[in-house]
Design an enzyme around this catalytic site. Structure first.
Site, PDB file in Angstrom:
ATOM      1  CE  LYS A 117       7.512  -4.324  -5.587  1.00  0.00           C
ATOM      2  NZ  LYS A 117       6.851  -5.405  -4.834  1.00  0.00           N
ATOM      3  CB  SER A 163       4.348  -7.129  -3.714  1.00  0.00           C
ATOM      4  OG  SER A 163       3.931  -6.336  -4.803  1.00  0.00           O
TER       5      SER A 163
END
Length: 828
Positions: free
Chosen positions: A717, A674
């Site tokens: 996140k 990611s």
């Protein structure tokens, strides 16, 4: 190529309460049938097929995550499948009178076993009483006396004949401690004293001695027949006892035969039992008690022994001599309605296939068929057995024992200690019991696939996989059904009723759990916990109904109980210990986002990712990998960057750079791809020398074509960077770049949603690297012309120019090195 920031309705998929037709869960109809089962049509269909399929090997493995309702769904399907099935037979173990180490089984119709046990015990007690009464009867005593008199008459007759012959010779029989002897007699018939005997003539003495010797020889021949006469008498007494026992037992045995004789093996067992009793009458009547004997005449010849036979406790069935006639009922279905469904919580080897217990007597371990104990396979025989895969695999021998029973279609009780020669004592080999059971194993998917891979027998025995999902589509119809499911939870847990606002918040949190605004979580355990905690806070506040604020309080409280480490990390960022910038610009530095997991609690942690470049041979060095801190997925993501750079900027020339990438202040392992787009932005900034705005954080993976791909944990996140910005002060410019394909996954916290609504925080959906680099740098990315060249005032143009410069310098450096080497050779 501008990117529009997301609006409030895009970062949180709120539940439309106007579509609900209820006010509280009290207005909802409960979900009662399998046809209403939410999100599991495939699993329900598989369970129905597997439970209805009667051929060998069609057992079921229910695979799914814990909390998806696997146990309750399996129970519902099995109950529906077996509700009309007949109750299975009872099973007993009885003594094998020919070989006691191999007990035999008796199979009785359902509910007959308990009655048979009682009838057998009653029959044994009645038999003892009847035999005692018979042996005490005057008729029996007369017949015994008659047989005994026969022996006495023979002995008396032989004695008289010998005495008469002796008198004819002037002798008589004298009894001595050593037996009988012969002595001369006087005219008056008295025995001649020794002194007189010595005074008679020698020839007369010689004649007496000769006659006494002859008579002694004849008497020995006669008395040698006495043991044979005694044997004949014993045989007659034994025959008499058998006749008496046969008469007394036959009526009782015939009574049981009339009641149970139509059941296979019952008549055979009763006949063997009768035969054993008749062969062991004394032991049977005394219960195995040892009596002290007196006198030297053994056997059944003395009346004292007859009384001995008649003594003993007639009601103690636990004496060793009496236990052999008991019946050990190991499966009793007298209270069972329909086929049994057994959930075995502790599937050890012994709990599955049964065991043979031992008891200590005088320092030794002994056992018999009465100590055979059933296992869950016995109790589930004729129905279904449900066990947990993880538990069955972790108990020694349990998995192999289960497979052996399913393969052979019978239950054979064997001790693990015996199989591994760990126990040196008497062991039994009980007759196996035929097995007809449907086994359902419940476990996680990874366990299913591991067993399927490494155990070749698994696919033969468990041919049906019931795959439980963890999510369902969040449509209007499904939300209504989901609300009914929540109403079930309220009823089953005896909770306060939830109003529709609270139900809406639960549904929203369900999507948050799935990290997908278009899906609902059907891990019922998670929803149970949330609703019970919301009920707690509602009661704490004195409410009589659960509201939206109570649900939110439950969510926030659970996070607060687990977020100590998250708070500590954010404090260190705020204090400057961990370097995260939320304003300004820097070359080759980007705020990356990762997710940390602490048990079932996940939170986002911002990290500073930096990249440096220099002339080289086209290598992108992953410092994390070199330090052995990079997982395979992260390493893969870094290698993709080399492919992207080479394909875009170095098709006609070598990629003449060396680059290094690192997660700054990272002291643990890094995995996942990611951060690959973030690392690419850092590289492009370092190569082009264009600074990146530090008010942004980035997440997303990238492919070799520069397309940004979806990642997991997007909500955590975003919230992780928001918390850092909020702590330092929101400027209105901060935000996060996420893959555009992650928009559907957004279910952000309320404070983040509010900040987005006020334009204090921004979220940008990115589709390509070019979109992201423009937003991060404020400079156009640039489009290539027909020759593949980018504009010089663009990021791509600067990258292309710098890589061309590296290639030229690399070529010059290579030529200079070559000339130096040639010059050195000519001088030599």
């Amino acid at each position: 190529m501008s990117v529009k920031r997301l609006e409030v309705d895009q970062v949180f998929h709120a539940c439309d309460l106007d579509k609900f037709t209820f006010n509280t869960t009290a207005d909802l109809e409960p979900i009662e049938s399998l046809s209403d089962a939410l999100g599991q049509p495939r699993a329900v269909e598989s369970l129905r097929f597997g439970s209805g399929m009667q051929h060998h090997g069609y057992n079921i493995f229910a695979l799914g995550q814990p909390g998806t309702g696997r146990h309750s769904m399996v129970e519902q399907v099995l109950k529906g499948q077996f509700k009309d099935a007949p109750s299975p037979d009872d099973w007993c173990y009885v003594n094998n009178f020919e070989d006691q180490s191999r007990p035999k089984t008796l199979r009785l119709p359902s509910g007959k076993g308990a009655g048979f046990v009682k009838d057998m015990e009653k029959m044994i007690k009645d038999a003892r009483n009847a035999l005692k009464a018979t042996f005490e009867s005057e008729e029996y005593q007369n017949r015994v006396q008659s047989v005994e008199e026969e022996l006495k008459e023979k002995q008396q007759k032989a004695f008289e004949e010998m005495n008469n012959r002796a008198r004819e010779k002037g002798l008589t029989i004298v009894r001595t401690p050593a037996g009988i002897a012969f002595a001369p007699i006087k005219d008056n018939g008295e025995v001649m004293p020794p002194d007189e005997y010595q005074q008679i003539p020698e020839d007369a003495r010689h004649r007496y001695e000769q006659e006494m010797e002859n008579l002694q020889t004849e008497s020995q021949k006669i008395f040698q027949k006495i043991p044979q006469w005694q044997k004949e008498i014993r045989e007659k007494l034994e025959k008499l006892n058998r006749e008496v026992a046969e008469y007394s037992l036959s009526e009782l045995i015939n009574g049981l035969n009339s009641q149970y004789g139509d059941i296979a093996c019952i008549s055979e067992h009763l006949e063997s039992l009768k035969k054993d009793i008749m062969e062991n009458l004394q032991t049977f009547l005394t219960g195995g008690q040892q009596q002290q004997q007196t006198g030297q005449l053994a056997g059944l010849l003395q009346q004292q022994q007859q009384q001995q036979i008649l003594s003993g406790d007639e009601t103690d069935m636990n004496r060793p001599a009496m236990r052999r006639y008991k019946v050990n009922l190991i499966v009793d279905n007298s209270k069972q309605e329909g086929a049994p469904i057994i959930f075995e919580d502790n599937p050890s080897y012994a709990n599955l296939v049964g065991k043979v217990e031992h008891m200590s007597q005088m320092g030794a371990l002994i056992t018999d068929f009465n100590l055979i104990k059933s296992g869950s396979l016995h109790r589930a025989n004729g129905g279904a057995l449900v066990i947990d895969a993880r538990k069955a695999l972790t108990h020694p021998g349990a998995w192999e024992g289960l497979k052996r029973a399913l393969k052979s279609d019978c239950i054979k009780i064997e001790s693990l200690a015996e199989m591994y020669s760990l126990l040196s004592t008497v062991m039994l080999e009980p007759q196996p019991i035929p097995l007809n059971v449907k086994v359902v194993i419940i476990g996680e998917p990874f366990i299913y696939y591991i067993i399927q891979q490494i155990d070749p027998e698994f696919s033969e025995l468990f041919k049906v996989a019931a795959d439980f999902d963890v999510q369902m589509e969040r449509s209007d119809a499904n939300q209504d059904a989901y609300a009914r499911l929540l109403g079930n939870v309220v009823a089953n847990r005896n909770l306060l009723h939830f109003d529709k606002n609270a139900i809406g918040r639960v549904i929203e949190q369900s999507s948050r759990m799935m990290e997908d605004g278009e899906r609902l979580n059907i891990k019922i355990r998670d929803i149970d916990d949330l609703m019970m905690e919301a009920d707690y806070w509602a009661r704490q506040n004195g409410g009589d109904i659960v509201k939206r604020d109570d649900v939110q309080k439950a969510i926030d409280s659970k996070i607060h109980r687990s977020d100590r480490l998250r708070q500590r990390i954010h404090e260190e960022i705020h204090r400057g210990t961990l370097h995260i910038e939320t304003e300004g610009a820097a070359v080759g530095q980007v705020n990356g986002l990762s997710v940390m997991m602490l048990g079932d609690f996940a939170f986002g942690r911002p990290s500073r990712i930096s990249g440096r470049v220099q002339i080289g041979k086209g290598q992108v060095i992953n410092i994390e990998r070199e330090a052995k801190l990079s997982g395979p997925l992260h390493s893969k993501g870094v290698l993709i960057l080399t492919g992207f750079l080479g394909a875009r900027y170095a098709r006609e020339r070598p990629l003449s750079l060396n680059a290094s990438l690192v997660f700054e202040q990272s002291y643990g392992g890094v995995d996942g791809d990611s951060a690959s787009s973030t690392e690419l932005y850092a590289l492009l900034s370092a190569i082009s020398d264009v600074p990146i705005k530090q008010q942004f954080a980035v997440t997303g993976s990238v492919d070799q074509y520069g397309r940004v791909q979806a990642i997991g944990g997007v909500n955590e996140k975003i919230e992780g960077f928001f918390d850092v910005c909020s702590k330092k002060g929101l400027s209105g410019d901060q935000g996060v770049l996420i893959p555009a394909t992650n928009i559907k996954n957004l279910m952000l916290r309320k404070d983040v949603v509010d900040a987005v609504g006020k334009n204090d925080f921004h979220i940008y959906p990115i589709e390509t690297i070019d979109q992201g680099i423009e937003l991060l740098t404020g400079m156009p990315a640039g489009e290539p012309d027909e020759q593949g060249s980018y504009p010089k005032d663009s990021v791509n143009g600067r990258v292309q120019e710098k890589l061309q410069e590296f290639a030229d310098n690399m070529r010059k450096f290579g030529k200079g090195t070559e000339n130096n080497e040639q010059g050195g050779k000519s001088e030599s």
